[in-house]
Design an enzyme around this catalytic site. Structure first.
Site, PDB file in Angstrom:
ATOM      1  N   HIS A   1      39.978 -25.746  17.885  1.00 50.43           N
ATOM      2  CA  HIS A   1      39.418 -26.818  17.064  1.00 50.43           C
ATOM      3  C   HIS A   1      37.923 -27.009  17.328  1.00 50.43           C
ATOM      4  CE1 HIS A   1      39.553 -31.172  15.515  1.00 50.43           C
ATOM      5  NE2 HIS A   1      40.001 -30.438  14.521  1.00 50.43           N
TER       6      HIS A   1
ATOM      7  N   LYS B   1      33.864 -26.812  17.420  1.00 50.40           N
ATOM      8  CA  LYS B   1      32.869 -26.708  16.355  1.00 50.40           C
ATOM      9  C   LYS B   1      31.487 -26.716  16.999  1.00 50.40           C
ATOM     10  CE  LYS B   1      35.890 -29.727  13.603  1.00 50.40           C
ATOM     11  NZ  LYS B   1      37.070 -29.414  14.376  1.00 50.40           N
TER      12      LYS B   1
ATOM     13  N   ASP C   1      19.500 -19.229  20.221  1.00 52.92           N
ATOM     14  CA  ASP C   1      18.655 -18.796  21.340  1.00 52.92           C
ATOM     15  C   ASP C   1      18.875 -19.630  22.604  1.00 52.92           C
ATOM     16  OD1 ASP C   1      17.614 -16.747  19.861  1.00 52.92           O
ATOM     17  OD2 ASP C   1      15.745 -17.771  19.346  1.00 52.92           O
TER      18      ASP C   1
ATOM     19  N   HIS D   1      35.889 -38.931   9.665  1.00 55.03           N
ATOM     20  CA  HIS D   1      36.169 -37.674  10.350  1.00 55.03           C
ATOM     21  C   HIS D   1      35.415 -37.554  11.669  1.00 55.03           C
ATOM     22  CE1 HIS D   1      36.529 -33.196  10.804  1.00 55.03           C
ATOM     23  NE2 HIS D   1      37.731 -33.465  10.311  1.00 55.03           N
TER      24      HIS D   1
ATOM     25  N   LYS E   1      34.322 -38.015  15.526  1.00 55.48           N
ATOM     26  CA  LYS E   1      35.064 -38.207  16.767  1.00 55.48           C
ATOM     27  C   LYS E   1      34.045 -38.581  17.852  1.00 55.48           C
ATOM     28  CE  LYS E   1      37.058 -34.422  14.492  1.00 55.48           C
ATOM     29  NZ  LYS E   1      37.986 -35.080  13.645  1.00 55.48           N
TER      30      LYS E   1
ATOM     31  N   ASP F   1      30.238 -48.546  27.572  1.00 57.38           N
ATOM     32  CA  ASP F   1      29.310 -49.500  28.190  1.00 57.38           C
ATOM     33  C   ASP F   1      27.901 -49.430  27.605  1.00 57.38           C
ATOM     34  OD1 ASP F   1      31.296 -50.484  29.812  1.00 57.38           O
ATOM     35  OD2 ASP F   1      30.758 -49.259  31.546  1.00 57.38           O
TER      36      ASP F   1
END
Length: 519
Positions: free
Chosen positions: A167, A169, A174, A407, A409, A414
């Site tokens: 999953h 991404k 470089d 979508h 995440k 704090d």
């Protein structure tokens, strides 16, 4: 013929047609290159010297900026591009980025493209097989289906292994710049779909953390679960086929991408990738990732949650969790409630039933909603964009479509630490799929992300509370209430807002099934 005999016959046909993964194919290990003398490294040299031991972070909440950052990185790369994605659609944005990768390969850049096989979901391998024919561009599939020409049958006959997915991404240029976050590659992730878009968040990071992401990529690229696409096709692609495919790709991009390139011209990325034009947030940034062996069922490879869990467990005042697919389970629910009991404010932002693109996950979430609210956890559920006042949260790119789904995440701890990555707070992310993310220690960035959501609470999210149905009789039994703020008024719902009876019935039915571990 009896039904049982028919079932047995079908099973025998499926099993006997099961193919095995390729073996004894030519393969060379590939690892991080020295890019210290690249132009990108030089562009950030002074900034890195001014922030010793730190990396810079720039949040990509706007869809077109997120696409522009990837295009600019592909164009700026001189030596390496490492690209790792769960989903890569063959639409306008997918083709546009493939062309940029090919252009980079033409310049001599080593391009490594690692894709989750189920996430790509093409009918055949031709597109990526033809890309792989380029001498500087290599394509590999993670945990692939062995039966290439009958994918559904191949999936059914090897479902146990294929349930575990990559999953992750990320895109790294470089070893100096990297993009990590929630976005896959497809129009709906960059606010380019006219009908439906995802509200998402990535982070562009500069400095040492980029090299750490490359090292994570190396582990996946060289793992036994990663197989070069040409291993399935010994005949390969001819130079003529490669050139024909290249001409078609360039023609497609030329005919369809002019408005996207025009929109990207207004971003700082196309003008200049140097940090002088970008307001990076500097601090200690840690790349958190699962080991690729997690996809093989190795419990010791579940690294990301353990590392992130340590930070969450140390929260002293406030935790914000943004997770579109949120199924905390009994242990997670109890930990969140325990945080509240020790004085930590816990806020959860997730999708409403009307906004989610995966109703089965909502069925898992709704089982814990009442317990969370009774324990003092604050819940916010995103509305479908049609009813949300799309201009109210421009930072999250609602414009351009009539419907949207959360979508991103992201976790903020704090008002100091921010996690941006691919991991949802659900059983699939925690125990089944591999994930990646960056944990960023910077107060200003943390407050900015919290501010994004606080701007959206009253216009884009339902506030979910426990209230008596008859507010004139507060002594009555409390019920779930969704509060929408519209034109200065509070509108209350006592069932899932803007959903049909059939939607609610299906979710209630799914919630009875023993499938939570797969959500």
């Amino acid at each position: 013929m009896r039904l049982s005999n028919v079932v047995c016959l079908i099973c025998c046909v499926l099993l006997t047609s099961c193919a095995s993964l390729p073996e004894n194919y030519p393969r060379t290990a590939s690892w991080k290159l020295d890019t210290s003398d690249s132009a990108l490294a030089a562009a950030f040299e002074s900034d890195l010297a001014a922030h010793p031991g730190q990396s810079g972070a720039y949040p990509l909440s706007n869809g077109i900026e997120a696409l522009a950052a990837r295009v600019a990185m592909a164009r700026a790369a001189e030596k390496t591009l490492d690209v790792q994605y769960y989903i890569w659609h063959g639409d306008e944005s997918g083709r546009l980025l493939l062309k940029e990768l090919l252009d980079a390969a033409d310049r001599g850049v080593r391009v490594r493209l690692l894709l989750d096989d189920l996430g790509v979901g093409l009918k055949n391998d031709n597109t990526f097989l033809l890309l792989d024919a380029h001498p500087n561009l290599s394509v590999a599939l993670f945990n692939p289906i062995a039966l290439r020409n009958a994918r559904t049958r191949g999936l059914l006959t090897d479902a146990g292994r294929l349930n575990n997915r990559m999953h992750n991404k990320s895109m790294t240029a470089d070893n100096t710049l990297t993009v990590v976050g929630g976005r896959n590659i497809g129009n709906e992730y960059f606010a380019l779909n006219k009908d439906f878009n995802f509200v998402d968040l990535d982070v562009l990071a500069a400095g040492a953390v980029s090299a750490d992401v490359t090292e994570s990529f190396d582990l996946y690229w060289n793992s036994q679960a990663s197989i070069p696409i040409h291993a399935f096709h010994r005949e390969g692609a001819t130079q003529v086929q490669h050139e024909q495919a290249r001409e078609k790709l360039e023609a497609d991009v030329r005919n369809e991408s002019a408005p996207y390139y025009a929109a990207m011209q207004g971003t700082p990325f196309i003008r200049d990738l140097g940090s002088s034009d970008l307001e990076f947030f500097w601090g200690q940034i840690t790349a958190l990732h699962d080991a690729p062996e997690k996809s093989l069922g190795d419990d010791e490879s579940v690294r990301l949650l353990r590392q992130l869990g340590d930070s969450l467990g140390q929260a002293g005042s406030e935790v914000l969790i943004i997770s579109p697919y949120f199924v905390p389970g009994e242990p997670g629910t109890q930990k969140l409630i325990d945080m509240v009991r020790r004085g930590v404010r816990v806020r959860i932002a997730t999708n409403s039933l009307a906004a989610t693109d995966v109703p089965a996950v909502h069925a898992g979430y709704k089982k814990y909603r009442l317990e969370l609210l009774e324990g003092g956890v604050e819940l916010f559920e995103m509305m479908p964009a049609l009813s949300a006042g799309q201009d109210a949260i421009d930072k999250f790119s609602f414009t351009g479509s009539s419907a949207a789904s959360l979508h991103a995440k992201t976790f903020v701890i704090d008002n100091q630490q921010t996690f941006i990555g691919s991991m949802n707070l659900d059983p699939r992310s925690v125990t089944i799929n591999t994930e990646i993310g960056l944990l960023i220690d910077n107060t200003e960035l943390a407050k900015l992300i919290v501010g994004y959501l606080e701007q959206a609470y009253r216009s884009v999210f339902y506030t979910v509370k426990l209230e008596p149905k008859d507010r004139a009789k507060p002594e009555g039994t409390n019920h779930l209430t969704w509060i929408e703020f519209r034109n200065g008024e509070e509108i209350r719902y006592h069932q899932e807002p803007r959903t049909s009876f059939w939607q609610r019935f299906k979710v209630n039915l799914i919630s009875l099934l023993p499938i939570e571990s797969q959500l």
